[in-house]
Design a protein around this motif. Sequence first.
Motif, PDB file in Angstrom:
ATOM      1  N   GLY A 109       2.108  -5.095  -9.576  1.00  0.00           N
ATOM      2  CA  GLY A 109       3.471  -5.773  -8.977  1.00  0.00           C
ATOM      3  C   GLY A 109       3.124  -7.366  -8.915  1.00  0.00           C
ATOM      4  O   GLY A 109       3.888  -8.123  -9.344  1.00  0.00           O
ATOM      5  N   TRP A 110       2.070  -7.780  -8.265  1.00  0.00           N
ATOM      6  CA  TRP A 110       1.478  -8.823  -8.074  1.00  0.00           C
ATOM      7  C   TRP A 110       1.428  -9.770  -9.519  1.00  0.00           C
ATOM      8  O   TRP A 110       1.872 -10.704  -9.533  1.00  0.00           O
ATOM      9  N   THR A 148      12.921  -4.534  -9.469  1.00  0.00           N
ATOM     10  CA  THR A 148      12.489  -3.978  -8.204  1.00  0.00           C
ATOM     11  C   THR A 148      14.049  -4.182  -7.578  1.00  0.00           C
ATOM     12  O   THR A 148      14.242  -3.664  -6.418  1.00  0.00           O
ATOM     13  N   VAL A 184       9.267   1.472 -11.863  1.00  0.00           N
ATOM     14  CA  VAL A 184       9.171   0.499 -11.064  1.00  0.00           C
ATOM     15  C   VAL A 184       8.272   0.830  -9.857  1.00  0.00           C
ATOM     16  O   VAL A 184       7.912   0.053  -9.192  1.00  0.00           O
ATOM     17  N   MET A 219       4.083  -4.531  -2.776  1.00  0.00           N
ATOM     18  CA  MET A 219       3.924  -4.721  -4.183  1.00  0.00           C
ATOM     19  C   MET A 219       2.335  -4.205  -4.378  1.00  0.00           C
ATOM     20  O   MET A 219       1.634  -4.539  -3.818  1.00  0.00           O
ATOM     21  N   THR A 220       2.350  -3.423  -5.313  1.00  0.00           N
ATOM     22  CA  THR A 220       0.896  -2.975  -5.933  1.00  0.00           C
ATOM     23  C   THR A 220       0.334  -4.232  -6.412  1.00  0.00           C
ATOM     24  O   THR A 220       0.763  -5.282  -6.902  1.00  0.00           O
ATOM     25  N   SER A 244       9.644  -7.420 -13.546  1.00  0.00           N
ATOM     26  CA  SER A 244       9.599  -8.037 -12.105  1.00  0.00           C
ATOM     27  C   SER A 244      10.994  -7.740 -11.514  1.00  0.00           C
ATOM     28  O   SER A 244      11.036  -7.163 -10.409  1.00  0.00           O
ATOM     29  N   LEU A 253       5.200  -0.895  -9.569  1.00  0.00           N
ATOM     30  CA  LEU A 253       5.123  -2.393  -9.025  1.00  0.00           C
ATOM     31  C   LEU A 253       5.141  -2.308  -7.598  1.00  0.00           C
ATOM     32  O   LEU A 253       4.753  -3.376  -6.947  1.00  0.00           O
ATOM     33  N   VAL A 254       5.990  -1.342  -7.075  1.00  0.00           N
ATOM     34  CA  VAL A 254       6.113  -1.398  -5.549  1.00  0.00           C
ATOM     35  C   VAL A 254       5.648   0.076  -5.051  1.00  0.00           C
ATOM     36  O   VAL A 254       6.068   1.105  -5.745  1.00  0.00           O
ATOM     37  N   SER A 282       4.711 -10.129 -11.236  1.00  0.00           N
ATOM     38  CA  SER A 282       5.283 -11.257 -10.613  1.00  0.00           C
ATOM     39  C   SER A 282       5.010 -12.595 -10.719  1.00  0.00           C
ATOM     40  O   SER A 282       5.952 -13.387 -10.925  1.00  0.00           O
TER      41      SER A 282
END
Length: 250
Positions: free
Chosen positions: A75-76, A118, A60, A71-72, A115, A63-64, A79
């Motif tokens: 991550g975006w 998180t 995770v 968010m990286t 997603s 992603l963050v 998502s």
Amino acid sequence: MANWSDPRPTAARYATGAGTRSDAYDAGLRSYMLSVYNYMASGVLLTGIVAMVFALSGAVGSLVDMQTGRMTALGWIVSLAPLGIVFAMSFGQAKMKTSTLQALFWGFALLMGMSLSTIFLVYTGTMIAQAFFATAAGFAGLSLYGYTTKKDLSGLGTFLIMGVIGLLVAMLLNAFIFQSGVMDLVISILGVLIFAGLTAYDTQKIKSMYDYVAGTDMMGKVVIMGALNLYLDFINMFLFLLRIMGSQRS
């Protein structure tokens, strides 16, 4: 759905006549609905497993950003990709093969799991489990109501969809302008109620579609799209309920 051929004469052949034909219709309907629920439950299970694996393995963190909480880029992408898949399935289902819709559905469930990993950074495992089982119990009761009720719920459709749109607008306003904890709680409560209503409405709608697709090659597509709708109802109800529980214990 407007582009589908109308197989109602086929469905009527099973629904009327002698008792054996009625039995065949009922058996077909049960099999059809069971397929929808199996797809939906399998999708939720896949999402849950992927979310737990990502959270417990530390993946995770891709992603963050743990230091800033933002968010990286990945991550975006993770998502927003599920939203793109939903639009692709919704608007392209008529031209897609059933196997393509199946692949997209499983890909969607997988990305949703990544997603949703998180949420383990915000809520405890106990809180997540409690919200999940509460949602599962509520979903089962609401879907059963939608399946068995003789009341026509179609009038709720437009009202509920407008509610979802209003909910999204309120969430954006609260996130970027008001940033109110009270408003967030109100939004979460309304979210649970709206998706609870959609669960019953979508179940009845999926059931009614059987009369149009029984005995046709469209049934596989309707099963997958029906499972997607119920999956979205379940996940959204779960997330809003989790936010309510989190706000009460913070």
